[in-house]
Design a protein around this motif. Sequence first.
Motif, mmCIF file in Angstrom:
data_model
loop_
_atom_site.group_PDB
_atom_site.id
_atom_site.type_symbol
_atom_site.label_atom_id
_atom_site.label_comp_id
_atom_site.label_asym_id
_atom_site.label_seq_id
_atom_site.Cartn_x
_atom_site.Cartn_y
_atom_site.Cartn_z
ATOM 1 N N THR A 18 0.830 -1.203 0.000
ATOM 2 C CA THR A 18 0.000 0.000 0.000
ATOM 3 C C THR A 18 0.859 1.247 0.000
ATOM 4 O OG1 THR A 18 -1.801 -1.154 1.126
ATOM 5 C CG2 THR A 18 -1.775 1.245 1.277
ATOM 6 N N SER A 19 1.928 1.232 0.788
ATOM 7 C CA SER A 19 2.829 2.384 0.816
ATOM 8 C C SER A 19 3.414 2.655 -0.566
ATOM 9 C CB SER A 19 3.958 2.141 1.820
ATOM 10 O OG SER A 19 3.451 1.953 3.120
ATOM 11 N N ALA A 20 3.836 1.589 -1.256
ATOM 12 C CA ALA A 20 4.416 1.749 -2.586
ATOM 13 C C ALA A 20 3.410 2.354 -3.556
ATOM 14 C CB ALA A 20 4.910 0.402 -3.099
ATOM 15 N N LEU A 21 2.157 1.917 -3.477
ATOM 16 C CA LEU A 21 1.117 2.451 -4.361
ATOM 17 C C LEU A 21 0.768 3.892 -4.012
ATOM 18 C CD1 LEU A 21 -1.148 -0.718 -4.373
ATOM 19 C CD2 LEU A 21 0.127 0.161 -6.352
ATOM 20 N N LEU A 22 0.661 4.199 -2.717
ATOM 21 C CA LEU A 22 0.335 5.566 -2.291
ATOM 22 C C LEU A 22 1.450 6.547 -2.619
ATOM 23 C CD1 LEU A 22 -1.237 4.843 1.224
ATOM 24 C CD2 LEU A 22 -2.461 5.481 -0.863
ATOM 25 N N LEU A 23 2.694 6.097 -2.514
ATOM 26 C CA LEU A 23 3.827 6.979 -2.812
ATOM 27 C C LEU A 23 3.800 7.483 -4.254
ATOM 28 C CD1 LEU A 23 6.631 5.018 -0.939
ATOM 29 C CD2 LEU A 23 6.090 7.438 -0.564
ATOM 30 N N LYS A 24 3.213 6.693 -5.142
ATOM 31 C CA LYS A 24 3.148 7.058 -6.558
ATOM 32 C C LYS A 24 1.801 7.672 -6.941
ATOM 33 C CE LYS A 24 4.971 4.378 -9.602
ATOM 34 N NZ LYS A 24 5.173 3.210 -10.484
ATOM 35 N N ASP A 25 0.921 7.835 -5.972
ATOM 36 C CA ASP A 25 -0.440 8.312 -6.243
ATOM 37 C C ASP A 25 -1.143 7.419 -7.258
ATOM 38 O OD1 ASP A 25 -0.343 10.511 -4.501
ATOM 39 O OD2 ASP A 25 0.694 11.730 -6.000
ATOM 40 N N ASP A 26 -0.815 6.131 -7.227
ATOM 41 C CA ASP A 26 -1.434 5.199 -8.162
ATOM 42 C C ASP A 26 -2.809 4.751 -7.697
ATOM 43 O OD1 ASP A 26 0.474 5.129 -10.142
ATOM 44 O OD2 ASP A 26 1.652 3.557 -9.171
ATOM 45 N N VAL A 27 -3.097 4.958 -6.441
ATOM 46 C CA VAL A 27 -4.398 4.572 -5.906
ATOM 47 C C VAL A 27 -4.652 5.418 -4.662
ATOM 48 C CG1 VAL A 27 -3.538 2.769 -4.350
ATOM 49 C CG2 VAL A 27 -5.836 2.566 -5.329
ATOM 50 N N ALA A 28 -5.910 5.634 -4.366
ATOM 51 C CA ALA A 28 -6.321 6.346 -3.161
ATOM 52 C C ALA A 28 -7.305 5.469 -2.408
ATOM 53 C CB ALA A 28 -6.959 7.682 -3.518
#
Length: 553
Positions: A315-325
């Motif tokens: 989740t951290s990896a996805l949030l860091l890229k704004d790929d998902v909210a």
Amino acid sequence: MTDTGHRPSATPSVTTYRRRPRKALRAAVAAAVALAVVAGGAYAADLGPFDSGPDAPDPAALTQARAFLADWAGGRLPEAGARTTKPGEAQQVLRNFTAGLDISKPALSAAAAKAKLAENGTVTVPFTAKMPVKGLGTWTYTSQLPLREQNGRWRVDWRLSVVHPHLSGSEKFRLERDDTEGPGAVDRDGKALSADTHPSLAPVLSEVAVASGAGPHGAIHLVDRTSGDVRKTEVTFGKKPSRPTDEAVRTTIDPTWQAAAEKALADETDGKDAALVALRVDNGEILAVANSPAGFNRAVSGTYAPGSTWKIVTTSALLLKDDVAPDDTVDCPKYLTVGKEFHNVETSEHRGASFLEDFTESCNTAFISLRGKLGDREMGDVAGKYFGVGQEWHTGVPSFDGSVPEPRDETEKAASMIGQGRVLANPLIMASVTATAASGTFRQPTLVRGSKDTTTTTDLPKNVVGDLRTMMRATVTDGTADLLSDLPGDIGAKTGTAEVADGTPNNGWLVARRGNVAIACVVEKGVTGGRSAGPVVRSVLASVPDDGTPSTS
């Protein structure tokens, strides 16, 4: 000192001499080493690919080499001897070698891919031996197996050098011990720690003693068979004390947390192997290390797939890229095929779910569907850069600090999104991951005061930390960790179920954070995290102050 000839005799004997023995410490160390070997397995063979041309070794020879090593490692010495050209002699030498040097269960790995075929038709197979010497450590060396055909079958061409390249008719090995007990260890309040009071600390205290140089020392020498003179020291165990010998080792253990952790494992695991770590969020100090059974420090040195608790990192990896909210819709079907069929626990589904709901319900298929948003190396990079996973930690005792290798294909990448594949961790790592998610800052876990920190990490952005805290809190109030919902305090958590092997029950995980403490628990063969590790964590949190901050810092 133990002296063994490692060759046949009418009445083989072993003579032992010791200086200043300390039975309690020696027994604790021996138990820790023995159970560590059992937990880690006794035999591994890397046969690997090998050439099939006219000069390639006969596969039957390689199979026999592997079988010999397996029998030796498994203690089946008559069977191992029968695979050689001199069965009786081989059996007795192997027995004298392991018994005389206090070796518990060897780990033997054949490098069959490097096997060589000689002009006379013999085959040589190199191997690596890891020999756990009780109470001291592991002696690692390389040797090789010569094989030749005898009566139409491949057999190990027996000679003393099969056991070790330096073993010969004129030289043998001798084990010397100096089991000197140090002044012991104390908790964070300066009070003595004892395995009698906290049984689960037995392997931890042994490791603390050895790491500080206060524990047992020893060496294996190569000596002349006739005179007994030392020709060479093959390996030494122990190290120079890092502090005055009359100074107790000061640990960060909090007796209240330790007692609560041990009681929870005893009461809530139904006798299954389990481990737990609790540590402070603000500085990484370890408050409790509990193992059941107590012999192997699986909480710190174990290697487990972390299952869905790893979704904190994903989740951290996805949030860091704004790929998902959290509010984005990410469908959660029952099944998703990526080279193999992946499914959710109990094949649940949540059509039209938000990413927040996917997290709280631990939806595997939803997370796997987002794999294309991360590069192949991105998961490992995020784990190391922000969470310190895979870097070298100095906790004060030996530790496994995590592994997140680059996936080899799409199937493995899909598995890594949910903490499977080749992603490896343990309760120490996952407690630290939980603390980092809660605060945004990685702080190296420490068990012994004064341990150095050589890690280099970057803080998580505040918005990522805020989202993680919200999602972990929702997992308690509305998700798979709701068994913690009636406890006081702002608790956040994540459950995990980790597949082990076909036909073997899954391991159960739960990580949680309340106040200034992060906690992680794994229960082997626990099936699900909420049902196995959950009651353990609940018991601990119900037994300690709500703020989780020790009285002594």
